[in-house]
Scaffold this active site. Structure first.
Site, mmCIF file in Angstrom:
data_model
loop_
_atom_site.group_PDB
_atom_site.id
_atom_site.type_symbol
_atom_site.label_atom_id
_atom_site.label_comp_id
_atom_site.label_asym_id
_atom_site.label_seq_id
_atom_site.Cartn_x
_atom_site.Cartn_y
_atom_site.Cartn_z
ATOM 1 N N SER A 96 0.920 -1.017 -0.050
ATOM 2 C CA SER A 96 -0.240 -0.087 -0.313
ATOM 3 C C SER A 96 1.108 1.666 -0.288
ATOM 4 C CB SER A 96 -0.863 -0.154 1.604
ATOM 5 O OG SER A 96 -1.934 0.553 0.916
ATOM 6 N N HIS A 121 -2.456 -1.188 -4.114
ATOM 7 C CA HIS A 121 -3.899 -1.635 -4.235
ATOM 8 C C HIS A 121 -4.304 0.384 -4.274
ATOM 9 C CE1 HIS A 121 -4.756 -1.794 0.624
ATOM 10 N NE2 HIS A 121 -3.799 -0.800 -0.076
#
Length: 197
Positions: A96, A121
């Site tokens: 992330s 993501h």
């Protein structure tokens, strides 16, 4: 508990916490989620190292599951703002916002240890309250998603459409796959040229 390192010199012994000792070698370690506390500490360390020597690279080692987008963008902007190149190294997991910061290192100076994992993501978020407040939060998340995707496209060389598709869900990569994707430039199995004395 933070480990303590004892250093001996002609003037006696001196104790340092391990992170302070690493900072003397221009090494910053992000080994936790990205929060306002961790971001403020990392930004302060980068600014200190720039003031100490604006010509010498800074090394940012990352083992982080990600965290706050706003705080991560503060670290990202500082990495681009300081004069020294910031070399990034993934140790364990850069997921992330951790992966975003890994990719934010100086081009040609982004690497991963061979058994690490990298994951990108879309930003996560949630909202409560009145419908108008929920709409404001949803618009902000969509803005951040677009901003992060555009930066990733720019830093990796991937088309924006591919970044949008790949970040729709958790997208894990090995270090070799991350090199092919453009998130990092190399996979390392030995210490980079700098060394801790």
């Amino acid at each position: 508990m933070i480990p303590i390192v004892i250093e001996e010199s002609g003037r006696g012994e001196r104790a340092f916490d391990i992170y302070s000792r690493l900072l003397r070698e221009r090494i910053i370690f992000l080994g936790e989620p990205v929060t306002s506390d961790s971001a403020n500490r990392i930004v302060a360390q980068m600014l200190f190292l720039e003031a100490e020597d604006p010509e010498k690279d800074i090394y940012l080692y990352i083992n982080s599951p990600g965290g706050s987008v706003y705080d991560g963008l503060g670290i990202f902007d500082t990495m681009q703002h300081v004069k020294p190149d910031v070399q990034t190294v993934c140790v364990g997991l850069a997921a992330s916002m951790g992966a975003f910061l890994l990719c934010a290192g100086a081009m040609g100076k982004r690497s991963s240890l061979q058994h690490s994992r990298i994951m990108i993501h879309q930003p996560l978020g949630g909202a409560r309250g009145q419908a108008s407040d929920i709409r404001i939060q949803a618009d902000e998340i969509l803005f951040l998603k677009d901003r992060l995707n555009r930066v990733l496209a720019d830093r990796t060389g991937q088309p924006l459409e591919r970044i949008q598709e790949d970040t729709d869900r958790d997208f894990f990569m090995s270090p070799a796959e991350a090199v092919g994707y453009g998130l990092v430039d190399s996979v390392i199995d030995k210490r980079p040229v700098h060394s801790v004395n």
